[in-house]
Design a protein around this motif. Structure first.
Motif, PDB file in Angstrom:
ATOM      1  N   ILE A   6       0.867  -1.178   0.000  1.00  0.00           N
ATOM      2  CA  ILE A   6       0.000   0.000   0.000  1.00  0.00           C
ATOM      3  C   ILE A   6       0.904   1.228   0.000  1.00  0.00           C
ATOM      4  O   ILE A   6       1.595   1.498   0.988  1.00  0.00           O
ATOM      5  N   GLY A   7       0.898   1.957  -1.122  1.00  0.00           N
ATOM      6  CA  GLY A   7       1.716   3.159  -1.252  1.00  0.00           C
ATOM      7  C   GLY A   7       2.816   2.984  -2.283  1.00  0.00           C
ATOM      8  O   GLY A   7       3.622   2.061  -2.191  1.00  0.00           O
ATOM      9  N   ALA A   8       2.835   3.866  -3.293  1.00  0.00           N
ATOM     10  CA  ALA A   8       3.892   3.840  -4.311  1.00  0.00           C
ATOM     11  C   ALA A   8       4.844   5.016  -4.128  1.00  0.00           C
ATOM     12  O   ALA A   8       5.229   5.690  -5.075  1.00  0.00           O
ATOM     13  N   HIS A  57      16.477  16.941  -1.967  1.00  0.00           N
ATOM     14  CA  HIS A  57      17.811  16.646  -2.507  1.00  0.00           C
ATOM     15  C   HIS A  57      18.387  15.471  -1.734  1.00  0.00           C
ATOM     16  O   HIS A  57      17.862  15.097  -0.685  1.00  0.00           O
ATOM     17  N   TRP A  58      19.442  14.893  -2.251  1.00  0.00           N
ATOM     18  CA  TRP A  58      20.130  13.803  -1.548  1.00  0.00           C
ATOM     19  C   TRP A  58      21.439  14.309  -0.996  1.00  0.00           C
ATOM     20  O   TRP A  58      21.988  15.307  -1.465  1.00  0.00           O
ATOM     21  N   PHE A  59      21.954  13.554  -0.006  1.00  0.00           N
ATOM     22  CA  PHE A  59      23.308  13.789   0.500  1.00  0.00           C
ATOM     23  C   PHE A  59      24.210  12.708  -0.077  1.00  0.00           C
ATOM     24  O   PHE A  59      23.735  11.630  -0.438  1.00  0.00           O
ATOM     25  N   VAL A 243       2.193  -2.055   4.423  1.00  0.00           N
ATOM     26  CA  VAL A 243       1.593  -0.714   4.385  1.00  0.00           C
ATOM     27  C   VAL A 243       2.705   0.327   4.592  1.00  0.00           C
ATOM     28  O   VAL A 243       3.522   0.177   5.497  1.00  0.00           O
ATOM     29  N   THR A 244       2.718   1.382   3.756  1.00  0.00           N
ATOM     30  CA  THR A 244       3.782   2.403   3.867  1.00  0.00           C
ATOM     31  C   THR A 244       3.203   3.807   4.112  1.00  0.00           C
ATOM     32  O   THR A 244       3.841   4.803   3.809  1.00  0.00           O
ATOM     33  N   THR A 245       1.999   3.877   4.641  1.00  0.00           N
ATOM     34  CA  THR A 245       1.351   5.193   4.856  1.00  0.00           C
ATOM     35  C   THR A 245       1.750   5.778   6.217  1.00  0.00           C
ATOM     36  O   THR A 245       2.493   5.161   6.974  1.00  0.00           O
ATOM     37  N   VAL A 274       3.718  23.033   4.950  1.00  0.00           N
ATOM     38  CA  VAL A 274       3.077  23.850   3.917  1.00  0.00           C
ATOM     39  C   VAL A 274       4.200  24.475   3.106  1.00  0.00           C
ATOM     40  O   VAL A 274       5.086  25.115   3.682  1.00  0.00           O
ATOM     41  N   VAL A 275       4.177  24.245   1.816  1.00  0.00           N
ATOM     42  CA  VAL A 275       5.264  24.750   0.967  1.00  0.00           C
ATOM     43  C   VAL A 275       4.681  25.505  -0.228  1.00  0.00           C
ATOM     44  O   VAL A 275       3.787  24.998  -0.920  1.00  0.00           O
ATOM     45  N   MET A 276       5.188  26.713  -0.421  1.00  0.00           N
ATOM     46  CA  MET A 276       4.780  27.498  -1.592  1.00  0.00           C
ATOM     47  C   MET A 276       5.920  27.447  -2.621  1.00  0.00           C
ATOM     48  O   MET A 276       7.073  27.690  -2.277  1.00  0.00           O
ATOM     49  N   SER A 400       7.074   2.931   7.751  1.00  0.00           N
ATOM     50  CA  SER A 400       6.764   4.347   7.491  1.00  0.00           C
ATOM     51  C   SER A 400       7.938   5.236   7.893  1.00  0.00           C
ATOM     52  O   SER A 400       8.905   4.774   8.499  1.00  0.00           O
ATOM     53  N   MET A 401       7.799   6.542   7.628  1.00  0.00           N
ATOM     54  CA  MET A 401       8.835   7.499   8.035  1.00  0.00           C
ATOM     55  C   MET A 401       9.028   7.487   9.546  1.00  0.00           C
ATOM     56  O   MET A 401      10.120   7.750  10.033  1.00  0.00           O
ATOM     57  N   SER A 402       7.953   7.202  10.300  1.00  0.00           N
ATOM     58  CA  SER A 402       8.040   7.269  11.762  1.00  0.00           C
ATOM     59  C   SER A 402       8.889   6.155  12.349  1.00  0.00           C
ATOM     60  O   SER A 402       9.233   6.192  13.530  1.00  0.00           O
TER      61      SER A 402
HETATM   62  C1  LIG Z   1       8.863  19.319   3.152  1.00  0.00           C
HETATM   63  C2  LIG Z   1       9.587  18.025   2.922  1.00  0.00           C
HETATM   64  C3  LIG Z   1      10.916  18.053   2.525  1.00  0.00           C
HETATM   65  C4  LIG Z   1      11.616  16.860   2.326  1.00  0.00           C
HETATM   66  N1  LIG Z   1      12.902  16.924   1.909  1.00  0.00           N
HETATM   67  C5  LIG Z   1      13.553  15.780   1.594  1.00  0.00           C
HETATM   68  C6  LIG Z   1      14.846  15.816   1.012  1.00  0.00           C
HETATM   69  O1  LIG Z   1      15.421  16.878   0.796  1.00  0.00           O
HETATM   70  N2  LIG Z   1      15.447  14.639   0.704  1.00  0.00           N
HETATM   71  C7  LIG Z   1      14.843  13.436   0.918  1.00  0.00           C
HETATM   72  O2  LIG Z   1      15.405  12.392   0.567  1.00  0.00           O
HETATM   73  N3  LIG Z   1      13.627  13.365   1.500  1.00  0.00           N
HETATM   74  C8  LIG Z   1      12.965  14.500   1.846  1.00  0.00           C
HETATM   75  N4  LIG Z   1      11.714  14.441   2.384  1.00  0.00           N
HETATM   76  C9  LIG Z   1      11.191  13.164   2.877  1.00  0.00           C
HETATM   77  C10 LIG Z   1      10.761  12.206   1.817  1.00  0.00           C
HETATM   78  O3  LIG Z   1       9.824  12.807   0.943  1.00  0.00           O
HETATM   79  C11 LIG Z   1      10.117  10.996   2.487  1.00  0.00           C
HETATM   80  O4  LIG Z   1      10.955  10.506   3.516  1.00  0.00           O
HETATM   81  C12 LIG Z   1       9.839   9.861   1.532  1.00  0.00           C
HETATM   82  O5  LIG Z   1       9.298  10.327   0.319  1.00  0.00           O
HETATM   83  C13 LIG Z   1       8.892   8.871   2.206  1.00  0.00           C
HETATM   84  O6  LIG Z   1       8.614   7.814   1.341  1.00  0.00           O
HETATM   85  P1  LIG Z   1       7.578   6.702   1.778  1.00  0.00           P
HETATM   86  O7  LIG Z   1       7.485   5.748   0.663  1.00  0.00           O
HETATM   87  O8  LIG Z   1       7.961   6.179   3.129  1.00  0.00           O
HETATM   88  O9  LIG Z   1       6.209   7.467   2.019  1.00  0.00           O
HETATM   89  P2  LIG Z   1       5.314   8.347   1.035  1.00  0.00           P
HETATM   90  O10 LIG Z   1       6.135   9.010   0.026  1.00  0.00           O
HETATM   91  O11 LIG Z   1       4.452   9.164   1.935  1.00  0.00           O
HETATM   92  O12 LIG Z   1       4.424   7.246   0.294  1.00  0.00           O
HETATM   93  C14 LIG Z   1       3.261   6.709   0.841  1.00  0.00           C
HETATM   94  C15 LIG Z   1       2.255   6.556  -0.279  1.00  0.00           C
HETATM   95  O13 LIG Z   1       1.063   5.932   0.241  1.00  0.00           O
HETATM   96  C16 LIG Z   1      -0.035   6.462  -0.467  1.00  0.00           C
HETATM   97  N5  LIG Z   1      -1.246   6.183   0.325  1.00  0.00           N
HETATM   98  C17 LIG Z   1      -1.638   6.765   1.483  1.00  0.00           C
HETATM   99  N6  LIG Z   1      -2.818   6.242   1.896  1.00  0.00           N
HETATM  100  C18 LIG Z   1      -3.172   5.290   0.981  1.00  0.00           C
HETATM  101  C19 LIG Z   1      -4.276   4.408   0.854  1.00  0.00           C
HETATM  102  N7  LIG Z   1      -5.269   4.375   1.752  1.00  0.00           N
HETATM  103  N8  LIG Z   1      -4.321   3.589  -0.223  1.00  0.00           N
HETATM  104  C20 LIG Z   1      -3.336   3.594  -1.156  1.00  0.00           C
HETATM  105  N9  LIG Z   1      -2.260   4.428  -1.091  1.00  0.00           N
HETATM  106  C21 LIG Z   1      -2.175   5.259  -0.026  1.00  0.00           C
HETATM  107  C22 LIG Z   1       0.314   7.938  -0.577  1.00  0.00           C
HETATM  108  O14 LIG Z   1      -0.428   8.552  -1.623  1.00  0.00           O
HETATM  109  C23 LIG Z   1       1.807   7.874  -0.879  1.00  0.00           C
HETATM  110  O15 LIG Z   1       2.069   7.879  -2.269  1.00  0.00           O
HETATM  111  C24 LIG Z   1      10.974  15.619   2.557  1.00  0.00           C
HETATM  112  C25 LIG Z   1       9.624  15.591   2.923  1.00  0.00           C
HETATM  113  C26 LIG Z   1       8.931  16.775   3.107  1.00  0.00           C
HETATM  114  C27 LIG Z   1       7.487  16.718   3.494  1.00  0.00           C
END
Ligand SMILES: Cc1cc2nc3c(=O)[nH]c(=O)nc-3n(C[C@H](O)[C@H](O)[C@H](O)COP(=O)(O)OP(=O)(O)OC[C@H]3O[C@@H](n4cnc5c(N)ncnc54)[C@H](O)[C@@H]3O)c2cc1C
Length: 428
Positions: A6-8, A57-59, A243-245, A274-276, A400-402
């Motif tokens: 769950i989550g791409a 960006h990446w390090f 699950v990756t949400t 919030v990012v503009m 997840s990120m947490s």
């Molecule tokens: C402001 C900001 C700046 C950042 N800067 C950087 C950076 O400079 N460099 C870096 O490497 N990382 C950065 N990150 C962090 C990075 O974006 C995340 O750590 C990473 O993308 C997380 O990936 P993930 O697959 O764990 O989760 P996510 O990318 O959150 O993927 C989870 C997916 O699950 C999907 N989903 C949710 N609920 C459901 C559901 N019910 N059914 C189906 N799909 C669902 C979502 O749509 C999402 O696509 C930043 C993040 C933020 C917010």
């Protein structure tokens, strides 16, 4: 095995890659109509690169991500320019991205404070004992070892900017990880992170992974013969599910999880963002600065300002200059309910501080992106509160990120935890 993810985002796609390579039948459900999750981007007509919705960006130390890219054979598409990062001091910005620049930075004077800053930085770079550091807050540790001046000038603004009301509660291991793993060269993918995500998805599809876009999962339940994933009113059976949400979404998707696991999920704290993004007719920073570290206490309406086109060339965006202005905020902050126009009005006066010649008519177009889940908040002894990847429901996994810790979340660690979860799914 028949496996659902769950989550791409990058975590889900990295897991799908390993699970498919191990010979399993993999389906990815993604609620959005694009892949890439939080690292996804957008593109205007006339741009040949994507712009990330949230700056990314990446390090050079992002070994998991760079390793995956090497495996995929795309290392020639990774760029590592060295953009300029600056620190604020008394209304001016000073470069701060090398030891020499740090020594010359006037904000810490040229005496004891600078020595303490140097020694604390060196100690944190050299130690690996983060377990001891998670027992104390960054606020208390820095106050003691770096001293009030250095802490208030250098580290407190960073903590306040990232964690707002929680800034005093964040543990020192988070700060250690940040200082330990970051590099001054910053990386990106040719075409932007979205280009990489799209290529990766294309590769997965070619391998036989089914990626269902616009497929929001509503529930996951254990049944006798496996796990039932419900999406769009239809249920499908799988042997294992990852699950990756965000944790609160996981709690909603799988309400049959035991109470203590659910409680653990719901007690995790995080900040939204919030990012503009703006396209401008002219360059904002005459000096070509990329990343401005801003102290909130000086009255800036946002924490981070960066000029993306001082990192990658404006030629990729039809000559537009791309600016990000953003902030980490608690869900419920007024910025989440303000319209794009209201937010622009709030932000606009600050731009003259970066370039006195800035005028409103420099702004060509504005986009605003918001997410409730942007940055987990690691409190004291966080390692004891991280929900296990293998949940108490047989066959159900959560990454997840947490759960990224002690490192600060990022796409590198999404790949790491996604691949770790895949290994666990394969071995149990
Ligand atoms: C402001 C900001 C700046 C950042 N800067 C950087 C950076 O400079 N460099 C870096 O490497 N990382 C950065 N990150 C962090 C990075 O974006 C995340 O750590 C990473 O993308 C997380 O990936 P993930 O697959 O764990 O989760 P996510 O990318 O959150 O993927 C989870 C997916 O699950 C999907 N989903 C949710 N609920 C459901 C559901 N019910 N059914 C189906 N799909 C669902 C979502 O749509 C999402 O696509 C930043 C993040 C933020 C917010």
């Amino acid at each position: 095995m028949k496996i659902a993810i769950i989550g791409a985002g990058f975590g889900g796609m990295a897991a799908a890659y390993d699970l498919k390579n191990a010979g399993h039948d993999v389906t990815v459900y993604e609620s959005a109509d694009y892949v890439g999750g939080l690292a996804s981007g957008f593109k205007e007509p006339g741009w040949n690169w994507w712009v990330e919705k949230f700056y990314h960006h990446w390090f050079q130390s992002d070994n998991e991500m760079l390793g995956l890219i090497r495996e995929l054979g795309w290392e020639d598409k990774v760029l590592f320019p060295r953009p300029l990062t600056v620190m604020y001091h008394k209304g001016k910005f000073y470069p701060f991205d090398s030891i020499v620049k740090a020594l010359l930075f006037p904000g810490l004077g040229f005496g004891l404070d600078k020595i303490r800053f140097g020694f604390v930085g060196l100690f944190l770079r050299l130690t690996n004992n983060w377990k001891a550091l998670e027992k104390v807050t960054a606020d208390a540790w820095m106050m003691k070892w770096a001293g009030r001046n250095v802490y208030e000038k250098m580290w407190k603004p960073l903590l306040i900017g990232k964690f707002g009301p929680y800034y005093r509660d964040v543990n020192m291991a988070w700060m250690w990880a940040r200082i330990k793993a970051r590099t001054t060269r910053l990386g990106t993918f040719e075409g932007g992170f979205q280009r990489f995500a799209d290529l990766f998805a294309e590769k997965l599809r070619g391998m036989g992974v089914a990626i269902r876009l616009g497929a929001k999962v509503e529930s996951i339940r254990r049944e006798q013969a496996g796990l039932s994933v419900r999406s769009d009113g239809k249920s499908e059976r799988f042997d294992k599910v990852l699950v990756t949400t965000a944790p609160n979404l996981m709690a909603k998707l799988a309400p049959d999880l035991p109470e203590n696991y659910l409680k653990g999920l719901l007690e995790l704290k995080s900040m939204g963002a919030v990012v503009m993004v703006m396209s401008l007719k002219h360059q904002l920073s005459n000096e070509g600065y990329y990343w401005f570290n801003l102290p909130k206490e000086e009255g800036y309406p946002f924490l981070a300002l960066n000029e993306h086109t001082n990192f990658v060339s404006k030629e990729h965006f039809g000559g537009d200059h791309i600016i990000y202005a953003g902030d980490y905020l608690e869900a419920g902050h007024e910025y989440f309910s303000m319209s794009d126009e209201e937010l622009l009005e709030r932000f606009l006066p600050a731009f003259k501080k970066f370039n006195p010649a800035f005028e409103r008519d420099w702004v060509k177009k504005v986009w605003v992106f918001k997410t409730n889940y942007a940055q987990p908040v690691p409190l004291l002894n966080h390692s004891k509160n991280i929900p296990s990847i293998q949940t108490p429901i047989e066959g159900l996994y959560f990454a997840s990120m947490s759960q990224v810790y002690p490192w600060d979340r990022g796409t590198n660690f999404a790949v790491e935890i996604g691949r770790r979860a895949a290994r666990m799914m394969l071995s149990s």
